[in-house]
Scaffold this motif. Structure first.
Motif, PDB file in Angstrom:
ATOM      1  N   PHE A  43      78.767  41.320  37.913  1.00  0.00           N
ATOM      2  CA  PHE A  43      77.801  42.496  38.548  1.00  0.00           C
ATOM      3  C   PHE A  43      77.803  43.597  37.420  1.00  0.00           C
ATOM      4  CE2 PHE A  43      79.637  40.095  41.946  1.00  0.00           C
ATOM      5  CZ  PHE A  43      78.408  39.693  42.557  1.00  0.00           C
ATOM      6  N   ALA A  44      76.725  44.292  37.595  1.00  0.00           N
ATOM      7  CA  ALA A  44      76.577  45.685  36.661  1.00  0.00           C
ATOM      8  C   ALA A  44      77.929  46.500  37.151  1.00  0.00           C
ATOM      9  CB  ALA A  44      75.339  46.313  36.865  1.00  0.00           C
ATOM     10  N   THR A  45      77.987  47.679  36.332  1.00  0.00           N
ATOM     11  CA  THR A  45      79.168  48.655  36.779  1.00  0.00           C
ATOM     12  C   THR A  45      78.602  49.762  37.705  1.00  0.00           C
ATOM     13  OG1 THR A  45      80.735  50.185  35.677  1.00  0.00           O
ATOM     14  CG2 THR A  45      78.625  49.937  34.563  1.00  0.00           C
ATOM     15  N   ASN A  46      79.482  50.292  38.345  1.00  0.00           N
ATOM     16  CA  ASN A  46      79.287  51.344  39.138  1.00  0.00           C
ATOM     17  C   ASN A  46      79.632  52.651  38.692  1.00  0.00           C
ATOM     18  OD1 ASN A  46      81.910  50.998  39.606  1.00  0.00           O
ATOM     19  ND2 ASN A  46      81.805  50.560  41.627  1.00  0.00           N
ATOM     20  N   SER A  47      80.069  52.701  37.334  1.00  0.00           N
ATOM     21  CA  SER A  47      80.683  53.877  36.587  1.00  0.00           C
ATOM     22  C   SER A  47      79.379  54.271  35.767  1.00  0.00           C
ATOM     23  CB  SER A  47      81.883  53.606  36.086  1.00  0.00           C
ATOM     24  OG  SER A  47      82.216  54.628  35.236  1.00  0.00           O
ATOM     25  N   PHE A  48      79.012  55.505  35.975  1.00  0.00           N
ATOM     26  CA  PHE A  48      78.105  56.067  34.959  1.00  0.00           C
ATOM     27  C   PHE A  48      78.846  55.998  33.624  1.00  0.00           C
ATOM     28  CE2 PHE A  48      75.537  59.449  32.900  1.00  0.00           C
ATOM     29  CZ  PHE A  48      74.216  59.036  33.007  1.00  0.00           C
ATOM     30  N   ALA A  49      79.888  56.578  33.429  1.00  0.00           N
ATOM     31  CA  ALA A  49      80.359  56.596  32.094  1.00  0.00           C
ATOM     32  C   ALA A  49      80.539  55.422  31.379  1.00  0.00           C
ATOM     33  CB  ALA A  49      81.894  57.262  32.078  1.00  0.00           C
ATOM     34  N   GLU A  50      80.758  54.250  32.229  1.00  0.00           N
ATOM     35  CA  GLU A  50      80.660  52.999  31.533  1.00  0.00           C
ATOM     36  C   GLU A  50      79.143  52.714  31.219  1.00  0.00           C
ATOM     37  OE1 GLU A  50      82.862  50.261  33.970  1.00  0.00           O
ATOM     38  OE2 GLU A  50      84.492  50.896  33.114  1.00  0.00           O
ATOM     39  N   ALA A  51      78.444  52.920  32.068  1.00  0.00           N
ATOM     40  CA  ALA A  51      76.912  52.340  31.949  1.00  0.00           C
ATOM     41  C   ALA A  51      76.456  52.910  30.642  1.00  0.00           C
ATOM     42  CB  ALA A  51      76.299  52.859  33.244  1.00  0.00           C
ATOM     43  N   GLU A  52      76.794  54.208  30.534  1.00  0.00           N
ATOM     44  CA  GLU A  52      76.075  54.976  29.474  1.00  0.00           C
ATOM     45  C   GLU A  52      76.684  54.593  28.084  1.00  0.00           C
ATOM     46  OE1 GLU A  52      74.877  59.781  28.746  1.00  0.00           O
ATOM     47  OE2 GLU A  52      77.059  59.223  28.836  1.00  0.00           O
ATOM     48  N   GLN A  53      78.009  53.992  27.843  1.00  0.00           N
ATOM     49  CA  GLN A  53      78.613  53.365  26.838  1.00  0.00           C
ATOM     50  C   GLN A  53      77.899  51.980  26.604  1.00  0.00           C
ATOM     51  OE1 GLN A  53      82.877  53.334  27.041  1.00  0.00           O
ATOM     52  NE2 GLN A  53      83.033  52.067  25.305  1.00  0.00           N
ATOM     53  N   ILE A  54      77.853  51.196  27.729  1.00  0.00           N
ATOM     54  CA  ILE A  54      77.167  50.010  27.821  1.00  0.00           C
ATOM     55  C   ILE A  54      75.785  50.199  27.068  1.00  0.00           C
ATOM     56  CG2 ILE A  54      76.287  47.921  28.501  1.00  0.00           C
ATOM     57  CD1 ILE A  54      78.670  48.373  30.865  1.00  0.00           C
ATOM     58  N   ALA A  55      75.082  51.013  27.579  1.00  0.00           N
ATOM     59  CA  ALA A  55      73.538  51.109  27.056  1.00  0.00           C
ATOM     60  C   ALA A  55      73.554  51.645  25.842  1.00  0.00           C
ATOM     61  CB  ALA A  55      72.857  52.319  27.997  1.00  0.00           C
ATOM     62  N   ASN A  56      74.587  52.379  25.490  1.00  0.00           N
ATOM     63  CA  ASN A  56      74.475  52.998  23.748  1.00  0.00           C
ATOM     64  C   ASN A  56      74.732  51.619  23.069  1.00  0.00           C
ATOM     65  OD1 ASN A  56      73.819  55.461  24.093  1.00  0.00           O
ATOM     66  ND2 ASN A  56      76.047  56.141  24.369  1.00  0.00           N
ATOM     67  N   LYS A  57      75.891  50.922  23.373  1.00  0.00           N
ATOM     68  CA  LYS A  57      76.014  49.728  22.578  1.00  0.00           C
ATOM     69  C   LYS A  57      75.001  48.685  22.353  1.00  0.00           C
ATOM     70  CE  LYS A  57      79.673  45.947  21.979  1.00  0.00           C
ATOM     71  NZ  LYS A  57      78.436  44.983  21.851  1.00  0.00           N
ATOM     72  N   LEU A  58      74.178  48.262  23.611  1.00  0.00           N
ATOM     73  CA  LEU A  58      72.985  47.421  23.791  1.00  0.00           C
ATOM     74  C   LEU A  58      71.997  48.052  22.761  1.00  0.00           C
ATOM     75  CD1 LEU A  58      72.910  46.539  27.412  1.00  0.00           C
ATOM     76  CD2 LEU A  58      73.765  45.057  25.687  1.00  0.00           C
ATOM     77  N   TRP A  59      71.874  49.377  22.769  1.00  0.00           N
ATOM     78  CA  TRP A  59      70.865  49.935  21.903  1.00  0.00           C
ATOM     79  C   TRP A  59      70.933  49.646  20.591  1.00  0.00           C
ATOM     80  CZ3 TRP A  59      65.894  51.504  22.315  1.00  0.00           C
ATOM     81  CH2 TRP A  59      65.394  52.192  21.330  1.00  0.00           C
ATOM     82  N   ALA A  60      72.602  49.904  20.213  1.00  0.00           N
ATOM     83  CA  ALA A  60      72.570  49.789  18.581  1.00  0.00           C
ATOM     84  C   ALA A  60      72.458  48.385  18.269  1.00  0.00           C
ATOM     85  CB  ALA A  60      74.043  50.374  18.694  1.00  0.00           C
ATOM     86  N   ASP A  61      72.896  47.416  19.171  1.00  0.00           N
ATOM     87  CA  ASP A  61      72.877  46.020  18.635  1.00  0.00           C
ATOM     88  C   ASP A  61      71.522  45.762  18.623  1.00  0.00           C
ATOM     89  OD1 ASP A  61      75.564  45.681  18.944  1.00  0.00           O
ATOM     90  OD2 ASP A  61      75.593  44.914  20.794  1.00  0.00           O
ATOM     91  N   ALA A  62      70.509  46.278  19.234  1.00  0.00           N
ATOM     92  CA  ALA A  62      68.988  45.903  19.297  1.00  0.00           C
ATOM     93  C   ALA A  62      68.485  46.581  18.220  1.00  0.00           C
ATOM     94  CB  ALA A  62      68.317  46.263  20.607  1.00  0.00           C
ATOM     95  N   THR A  63      68.917  47.811  17.506  1.00  0.00           N
ATOM     96  CA  THR A  63      68.128  48.498  16.476  1.00  0.00           C
ATOM     97  C   THR A  63      68.503  48.030  15.323  1.00  0.00           C
ATOM     98  OG1 THR A  63      69.501  50.286  16.998  1.00  0.00           O
ATOM     99  CG2 THR A  63      67.435  50.392  18.032  1.00  0.00           C
TER     100      THR A  63
END
Length: 420
Positions: A43-63
């Motif tokens: 399941f997706a995380t319920n921590s905003f700090a973790e969510a932001e870190q995951i989003a940054n990593k996904l954006w870096a991998d995609a770009t």
């Protein structure tokens, strides 16, 4: 100057009590809705700090890897350098992957600043961020910081930045294990494994995996060379067989040092030949050790040992959905995990200990297939000479062999007995 990491693109929002991400990656025509979950979590995380870190990593991998022009920003420099590395470091080299792993966190951390403004102080701040965020050992941190400095060296040759930027980054010293932050995990040295422990573990492996372990012990092959043996790559014309690793479309690489132009020939003696003979009757292009056969044999053993009568319970194959896919050869990761599962059975943790102590017990008693190579390197060096060990291991220099051949304590003990 305050040094802050780049914020995520798109919008992070709550879906129930979990964080999702609405984003449009470069090249997409519409937005995606992605659950922000950590690796191996359902399941997706319920921590905003973790969510932001995951989003940054996904954006870096995609770009990373997209086609861009240099606009002065560090993000475009990283992308251009990765595109160059993909073309320069061809298979079987993993250097382009190593570069990607080193630069992806940097892109998330400070991709929007100007490349010419990246100073040694900012490199140190990024290194502190890496230490607090990732569980990397000291050698990994030093290696990836060096990759960043090499990127700026390449940027100077392409006239993207001036030479002063690169030369100033070279002034940042590597971390030393003696003085570094206690939060940094020190690298664990690979040690030989006692043969008694290997024999106890073999009892809990399937016959095919037992043969793989024994063959690796007799030949001192790398795990990646051993799992990809094919009959057509073995020259059986002489008394000693000669195995030359060759790439196929399935595995994509010859051996570890093939991209340096080095040849690799592995000698297979009589004992190893006896193990390998029964696996040589394969069609051309197929591998000797196949996971499908191991799984089939395991299921047949379970079926033979079943206690439920055939008219009751599940019949063989009745509860399978779809066609099961098997890799044509064992991956090194699958080979390692099979050995570690056998170690857990051979050396079970005592009952009544804490979760942390149980984890330490498992780590202490598990061993990896690469330790078999270290074991044979030490044994060969003690019985013959360092140059013989270098030839068997396939090293070009004796300094590389010294890493594998541990000091023989028996010789030191004999000297101590003689001189008192």
């Amino acid at each position: 100057m305050e040094f802050r990491f780049e914020k995520h693109q798109g919008t992070i929002y709550l879906n129930g009590s979990r964080y999702w991400w609405k984003v449009r990656f470069p090249g997409d025509s519409k937005f995606r809705h992605i659950p922000l979950r950590l690796p191996y979590q359902k399941f997706a995380t319920n921590s905003f700090a973790e969510a932001e870190q995951i989003a940054n990593k996904l954006w870096a991998d995609a770009t990373l890897g997209t086609s861009v022009d240099f606009d002065g920003k560090l993000s475009s420099l990283i992308t251009l350098y990765l595109n160059w590395a993909k073309n320069y470091y061809r298979q079987p080299s993993m250097e382009s992957d190593n570069i990607r792993w080193a630069l992806s966190p940097l892109l998330s951390y400070c991709g929007e600043i100007k490349a010419k403004d990246f100073t040694p102080k900012q490199l140190k701040l990024y290194r502190d961020h890496v230490i607090s965020t990732y569980d990397w050992c000291i050698s990994t941190i030093n290696r990836r910081i060096t990759t960043i400095v090499k990127m700026f060296q390449w940027a100077v040759s392409e006239e993207f930045v001036n030479s002063y930027t690169w030369q100033s980054l070279q002034s940042v010293e590597s971390l030393k294990s003696r003085y570094c932050d206690r939060r940094i995990r020190l690298i664990k040295k690979v040690m030989p494994i006692e043969l008694d422990r290997v024999n106890l573990t073999l009892k809990h492996l399937s016959p095919t995996l037992q043969d793989m372990v024994n063959l690796q012990l007799l030949t001192a092959m790398r795990p990646g060379e051993m799992v990809k043996i094919r009959p057509e790559n073995i020259n059986r014309s002489g008394e000693i067989w000669l195995y030359t690793p060759k790439a196929t479309s399935e595995d994509g690489q010859d051996h570890k040092t093939a991209h340096y132009g080095h040849d690799r020939t592995i000698c297979i003696g009589p004992k190893a030949q006896a193990i390998l003979t029964k696996y040589l009757r394969r069609p051309t292009g197929t591998f000797c050790f196949q996971p499908e056969e191991v799984v089939k044999s395991h299921r047949e053993e379970r079926y033979a040992a079943r206690r439920t009568i055939i008219s009751c319970g599940n019949k063989p194959g009745s509860n399978r959905k779809g066609t099961q896919y098997f890799n044509p050869f064992y991956s090194v990761e699958a080979y390692r995990k099979a050995i570690q599962r056998a170690c857990n059975k051979a050396f079970p943790a005592p009952n009544g200990i804490s979760k942390e102590d149980r984890k330490k017990w498992i780590q202490k008693n598990q061993w990896s297939p690469h330790q078999l190579r270290h074991t044979m390197a030490t044994e060969i060096r003690s019985q013959f000479n360092p140059d013989d060990a270098r030839a068997v291991l396939g090293h070009t220099t004796l300094s590389a062999t010294e890493i594998y051949a541990e000091m023989d304590l028996r010789k030191a003990i004999n000297v101590a007995k003689s001189i008192g």
